[in-house]
Design a protein around this motif. Structure first.
Motif, PDB file in Angstrom:
ATOM      1  N   SER B 201      40.017  35.295  46.389  1.00 12.02           N
ATOM      2  CA  SER B 201      41.383  35.810  46.468  1.00 12.02           C
ATOM      3  C   SER B 201      41.588  36.874  45.392  1.00 12.02           C
ATOM      4  O   SER B 201      42.238  37.892  45.623  1.00 12.02           O
ATOM      5  N   ASP B 204      39.901  40.043  46.559  1.00 11.59           N
ATOM      6  CA  ASP B 204      40.676  40.679  47.630  1.00 11.59           C
ATOM      7  C   ASP B 204      41.870  41.436  47.056  1.00 11.59           C
ATOM      8  O   ASP B 204      42.150  42.571  47.432  1.00 11.59           O
ATOM      9  N   ARG B 205      42.559  40.761  46.137  1.00 12.84           N
ATOM     10  CA  ARG B 205      43.726  41.403  45.541  1.00 12.84           C
ATOM     11  C   ARG B 205      43.331  42.645  44.754  1.00 12.84           C
ATOM     12  O   ARG B 205      43.985  43.681  44.827  1.00 12.84           O
ATOM     13  N   SER B 214      34.898  49.546  44.842  1.00 16.75           N
ATOM     14  CA  SER B 214      34.254  48.253  44.612  1.00 16.75           C
ATOM     15  C   SER B 214      33.633  48.158  43.227  1.00 16.75           C
ATOM     16  O   SER B 214      33.430  47.063  42.713  1.00 16.75           O
ATOM     17  N   GLU B 218      34.241  45.027  40.780  1.00 18.02           N
ATOM     18  CA  GLU B 218      33.109  44.272  40.260  1.00 18.02           C
ATOM     19  C   GLU B 218      33.216  44.106  38.747  1.00 18.02           C
ATOM     20  O   GLU B 218      32.965  43.037  38.202  1.00 18.02           O
ATOM     21  N   ARG B 298      26.352  34.569  35.126  1.00 21.76           N
ATOM     22  CA  ARG B 298      25.741  35.895  35.146  1.00 21.76           C
ATOM     23  C   ARG B 298      24.715  36.042  34.018  1.00 21.76           C
ATOM     24  O   ARG B 298      23.668  36.662  34.187  1.00 21.76           O
ATOM     25  N   LEU B 360      25.026  36.879  43.863  1.00 24.92           N
ATOM     26  CA  LEU B 360      23.967  35.908  44.118  1.00 24.92           C
ATOM     27  C   LEU B 360      23.241  36.179  45.431  1.00 24.92           C
ATOM     28  O   LEU B 360      22.046  35.961  45.548  1.00 24.92           O
ATOM     29  N   THR B 362      22.897  39.084  47.327  1.00 24.19           N
ATOM     30  CA  THR B 362      22.264  40.326  47.741  1.00 24.19           C
ATOM     31  C   THR B 362      21.458  41.034  46.661  1.00 24.19           C
ATOM     32  O   THR B 362      20.377  41.522  46.913  1.00 24.19           O
ATOM     33  N   GLY B 363      21.977  41.065  45.460  1.00 26.26           N
ATOM     34  CA  GLY B 363      21.396  41.930  44.437  1.00 26.26           C
ATOM     35  C   GLY B 363      20.044  41.479  43.919  1.00 26.26           C
ATOM     36  O   GLY B 363      19.485  40.486  44.368  1.00 26.26           O
TER      37      GLY B 363
END
Lengths: 204, 509
Positions: B201, B204-205, B214, B218, B298, B360, B362-363
């Motif tokens: 959420s 999204d916000r 993005s 991030e 991370r 987690l 894709t990268g």
């Protein structure tokens, strides 16, 4: 962060020595684009930006260990993958059997994962037709049956390699667009959640 | 605390062994001379008091922190050009140091009591709190150590750049953490879901706020993750509701039992006899062990990535070509076996549950993490077949009846071509070093020998020279001939042929 942002996860599946790594190597180092991925020390993970229309899509290409002793773990690898390139050696019928195995696994476990069937080492067959063990039409039929795209590539000559990855990126772009439109309808739900947080804060 | 001062040493006197309360049961030194029952009552009382004290203190802190934040924000919004005179963290420093004092007092108690003291009490406390409709839960700030304090301060500083949005984010994160602390009895999966929902959420916000950039999203999400997870770490890492701890122990024992697995059995293409390679292997091991000390998912991932990069370097140096997944996974398995990283399963579970999923899945970090999961799964399921051994051999190694190091000389398993020394790289290195050393010492001896003979030679050399000179002198004694001085022309043979000397002539005239 040094890590590059990645849009989609693409896994390479296939028997050992079928040429997964070579395929990635060929594709990535064929055109030398400027980017941090050139410094990656191994070919196991590559982030590759691809131009699709007006957008740039970054594919994270995951190489996997093909040895049978790691077969039980392969599910961990393709979890959440948006595309899987299942490779088989055109001159080795056993590798096609293994490809069938992975296709079945993918269909069972990752329904959102698009499958690309890829016959490798095409150059060997160009030289000597008798080496071919997998008939083009058989593979084509199988691909249609499972709803997959079918390519025959050569990492040596570069034949069809770019086309394969370009197709992967384009397909991802199309489906991502669908996802985006689907998400827009979900905004209401999120707003409710936010108001929940507001109320939580106001109580303080 | 009062009992602490009364505490005495252990006496052998019979009366001293009884409970101090005089209930007739035997007391125990560990329970400050009380019997178990009386101790529990006494302890409960003190604990309640302490909880209340802590709670009051924490509330005070919370209020101060909030006020500080609000005021700093107020300054910001009033005149955006002038920075606040005092960072908000500073005002909360005073109370926090007091709090630290309290903590050290607490630390003198046994660790187990501290642990006990956290779980049920905070739950009841937060329940009370929701009834009263009061704000901050004390259990959150009680976790605050220097680290978390620092992280909160960084977080606030970071959010300052975002003005109003920053305040909003801060508010939501705090609310979320409080919310989480009241959910201690949820299962780990449910907790994970809460956190993931929150990430979702929030992302999204932010996405709508930053209008689809993005990268900025991030960036903020990284900070949010860091803040939230540092705060929640203690309550959600390896929680008691799961069997993570049991799995950790099982994995640890499993890896210990597999101590005999060699680099050749796993078909790892790393040659540890090359110094650079073994250096990279050591670094990889250090990194994977370090993972346990990090709090933020991370940061844990970053450890795994560093470890993997060292492995890649090691393979590349050995093979002289970039490593593929076929080389990498076995090498990682080997490293995990060698390192036996602490709380491996807990860490994997923690990352899976609480890491921001976009990273987690894709990268690059995700890739290495997945490989680590595979390595852990492989070790768990490892059997004779996966090492190319016969079941009997595997059993014998597992039970410790045989060791591949000795059987290898008999050629029992496929890669024994290198002889005994090759079975264990450390042993090989040791032997190699010993050989080098013995070689050096023998060369040293030869050198000394030559030096000594040189010395002898040098000493005898003047004698020899002397003798030779004497010999020669004897052979050719020095004869001093008498020297006769003759006229210059004496030796002139052709005297006669010379024209007669000129005679002066006189001319008359």
């Amino acid at each position: 962060m040094s890590a590059m942002r990645v849009d989609a996860k693409v896994v390479m599946l296939g028997k050992e020595s079928v040429g997964k790594t070579s395929l990635v190597e060929r594709y990535v180092h064929h055109r030398f684009l400027v980017g941090p991925y050139q410094n990656t020390i191994g070919a196991a993970f590559v982030a590759k930006p691809i131009q699709v229309g007006e957008k740039v899509i970054t594919l994270g290409i995951w190489d996997t260990a093909g040895s049978e002793r790691y077969e039980a773990m392969s599910r961990i690898y393709y979890r959440g993958a948006r595309a899987a390139i299942v490779c088989y050696d055109l001159t080795d019928s056993s590798s096609f059997q293994r490809a069938r195995f992975w296709v079945k696994e993918l269909q069972n476990c990752e329904e959102h994962c698009k499958i690309y069937l890829c016959g490798t080492k095409n150059d060997l067959i160009q030289g000597d037709r008798s080496l071919r063990q997998i008939d083009y039409h058989d593979a084509q039929d199988f691909a249609e049956e499972i709803g997959a795209q079918h390519f025959e590539t050569s990492s040596k000559t570069g034949n069809n390699v770019d086309e394969l990855f370009q197709k992967v990126a384009e397909d991802y772009n199309d489906t991502a667009f669908q996802y985006m439109t689907a998400e827009e309808t979900g905004v209401d739900l999120d707003q409710k959640k936010d108001s929940y947080f507001y109320s939580c804060c106001h109580n303080n | 605390m009062s009992q602490r001062t009364e505490r005495r040493g252990i006496h052998v006197d019979q009366s001293d062994l009884l409970c101090k309360k005089g209930c007739g049961y035997y007391g125990n030194a560990a329970w400050q001379g009380l019997c178990s029952k009386c101790w529990r009552e006494e302890y409960q009382r003190v604990r309640q008091k302490q909880i209340q004290d802590d709670w009051a203190l924490a509330e005070k802190l919370q209020r101060e922190e909030e006020a500080a934040y609000a005021s700093s924000q107020g300054v910001q919004s009033h005149s955006q050009s002038t920075p606040p005179q005092q960072p908000p963290g500073h005002t909360s420093l005073g109370p926090f140091s007091k709090f630290e004092e309290k903590k050290t007092n607490e630390k003198t108690r046994k660790v187990t009591t501290v642990k006990k003291f956290f779980s049920p009490s905070s739950r009841s406390a937060s329940k009370k709190e929701t009834q009263e409709g009061k704000s901050p839960s004390p259990s959150i700030s009680r976790h605050a150590s220097f680290d978390t304090d620092q992280v909160s301060r960084d977080f606030v500083d970071f959010l300052k750049n975002l003005q109003k949005t920053g305040r909003e984010i801060h508010k939501q994160c705090r609310a979320f953490i409080m919310n989480m602390s009241s959910k201690k009895d949820l299962s780990a999966e449910e907790l994970s879901e809460c956190v993931q929902d929150f990430y979702q959420s929030m992302a999204d916000r932010l996405m709508s706020h930053f209008k689809g950039s993005s990268d900025s999203v991030e960036q903020v999400m990284d900070q949010v993750e860091k803040y939230i997870m540092t705060r929640l770490y203690k309550s959600v890492f390896c929680p008691e509701t799961t069997d993570d701890e049991k799995k950790d122990l099982a994995t640890q024992d499993r890896i210990r039992a597999l101590h005999w697995v060699t680099i050749q059995m796993l078909c790892v293409s790393m040659d540890e006899e090359i110094p650079e390679v073994s250096e990279n292997v050591d670094k990889a091991i250090t990194d994977i062990i370090e993972m346990d000390s990090k709090r933020v998912p991370r940061d844990k991932l970053a450890c795994i990535t560093r470890c993997s990069k060292h492995i890649f370097s090691a393979i590349r140096i050995t093979k002289n070509e970039p490593a593929s997944a076929d080389d990498f996974l076995p090498a990682l398995i080997y490293i995990v076996l060698k390192a036996n990283p602490p709380r491996l399963q807990s860490n994997i579970q923690y990352i899976t549950r609480f890491c921001n999923p976009s990273r987690l899945m894709t990268g690059e970090d995700g890739y290495y993490f997945t490989n680590l999961c595979c390595a852990a799964a492989f070790i768990e399921k490892l059997d004779a077949q996966s090492l190319n051994l016969s079941p009997e051999e595997f059993e014998r190694y597992m039970s410790g009846q045989a060791s591949p190091r000795f059987s290898s000389s008999e050629g029992d398993w496929p890669h024994s071509g290198h002889g005994v020394t090759a079975t264990n790289p450390v042993l090989a290195q040791l032997n190699h070093n010993l050989e080098l050393l013995s070689g050096l010492s023998s060369r040293q001896e030869t050198l000394m020998e030559s030096a000594r003979s040189l010395q002898a030679d040098l000493l005898s050399w003047p004698d020899t020279v002397q003798r030779e000179v004497n010999d020669i002198l004897e052979k050719y004694p020095l004869e001093v001939r008498s020297c006769t001085v003759s006229a210059i022309d004496a030796n002139n043979m052709d005297n006669d042929n010379l024209p007669p000397p000129l005679t002066p002539q006189v001319f008359a005239g």
